[in-house]
Design a protein around this motif. Sequence first.
Motif, PDB file in Angstrom:
ATOM      1  N   THR A  85       8.747  49.363  49.834  1.00  0.00           N
ATOM      2  CA  THR A  85       8.816  49.232  48.387  1.00  0.00           C
ATOM      3  C   THR A  85       7.435  48.874  47.846  1.00  0.00           C
ATOM      4  N   ARG A  89       8.346  45.625  50.987  1.00  0.00           N
ATOM      5  CA  ARG A  89       9.580  45.357  51.722  1.00  0.00           C
ATOM      6  C   ARG A  89      10.017  46.639  52.430  1.00  0.00           C
ATOM      7  N   ILE A  91      11.959  49.779  54.029  1.00  0.00           N
ATOM      8  CA  ILE A  91      13.084  50.672  53.757  1.00  0.00           C
ATOM      9  C   ILE A  91      13.534  51.338  55.050  1.00  0.00           C
ATOM     10  N   THR A 237      14.921  45.297  55.892  1.00  0.00           N
ATOM     11  CA  THR A 237      15.614  45.059  54.633  1.00  0.00           C
ATOM     12  C   THR A 237      14.581  44.614  53.598  1.00  0.00           C
ATOM     13  N   GLU A 238      15.039  44.360  52.401  1.00  0.00           N
ATOM     14  CA  GLU A 238      14.131  43.904  51.356  1.00  0.00           C
ATOM     15  C   GLU A 238      13.762  42.428  51.511  1.00  0.00           C
TER      16      GLU A 238
END
Length: 355
Positions: A85, A89, A91, A237-238
């Motif tokens: 992102t 973060r 993906i 994950t984020e």
Amino acid sequence: MIEELKQLQSGLGAEFAELSSIPVSFRNDAIAKQAVREGVAICDRSHWGRILVSDGDRLRFLHNQTTNDFQKLHPGEGSDTVFVTPTARTIDLVTAYVLEDAVLLLVSPQTCQKLIGWMDRYIFFADKVKLQDITSTTATFSLIGPQSDSLIRQIGCEALIDRPYATHQLYNFGDLEVRIAVGSGLVSKGYTLIVEASQAGSLWQELVKLGAVPLGDRVWEQLRIEQGRPVPGAELTEEYNPLEAGLWQTISFEKGCYIGQETIARLNTYKGVKLQLWGVRLNAPVVAGTAVMLGSEKIGKLTSYTQTETGHFGLAYIRTKAGGAGLQVQVGEASGELVAVPFVEYLESVEGEIK
């Protein structure tokens, strides 16, 4: 057809996940893991996504979208790279194979449409980029184990032996046309094979005849946890960035701007990696998501768990300053010890602190 492949696998004792064509087990898990250690196993990874990125700006586009350097890659080469992102973060961790007129992305299960939608957001009017989901028209197998070179030699692909990771070539194996790439998707020695769906059953049958032992998704999951390969929904994950996941080999710190680059560069420059992915050897079963404790202090979280023939094992993100390999921790009701996992690359400064 994939249905033909499923029938062949059923004949070999395959048990399938509910409402899917994913072979969970061939009722031979111990034998399959032995083949990974001593021989060669074959795993059906056709449920992983495959995206074809084509047209004139494809390399520039992927260069700007992901963490690795696509501008230096030529047809027949490839690499792992991470989609992140704008705040870096994670993906997905994907493998990219550069073809003559396109780039083939092998992506994690259930992330294909998400990634296509994500990339489509960044394709502007003047960009010459086309995206195509080819998951349903192709199949992917992995050969895993020290004897995979021998099997590759038997089908006439010896030119790939000892070549760099993700080097790939299109081969004719009898009447079958198959793209073979260096790397099993795990740390274990091996190759990835991509073929048209209509030829998947025939290719599977021939490879098994040549000695490859069928390996189900359950053993793949055990192996990827034991080796530390992160996956979406667990380690990707984020909550986490690719440096915390130990994916240093997928990141170019020399290339120009890309999505998430500013955050990643700042974390690297100022040694800002606050968490690190470790294996955890456990003495009892634990549910993923359980806090990892050092005395009364929470220092991390278990992200994956598996039970193998040698015991209980998990992956966990641990605060960098808490320590590393050899650290004794508590995970729920279980006691654990942090251990290094081979898929992850560790910061030298951290290794120095924990020796």
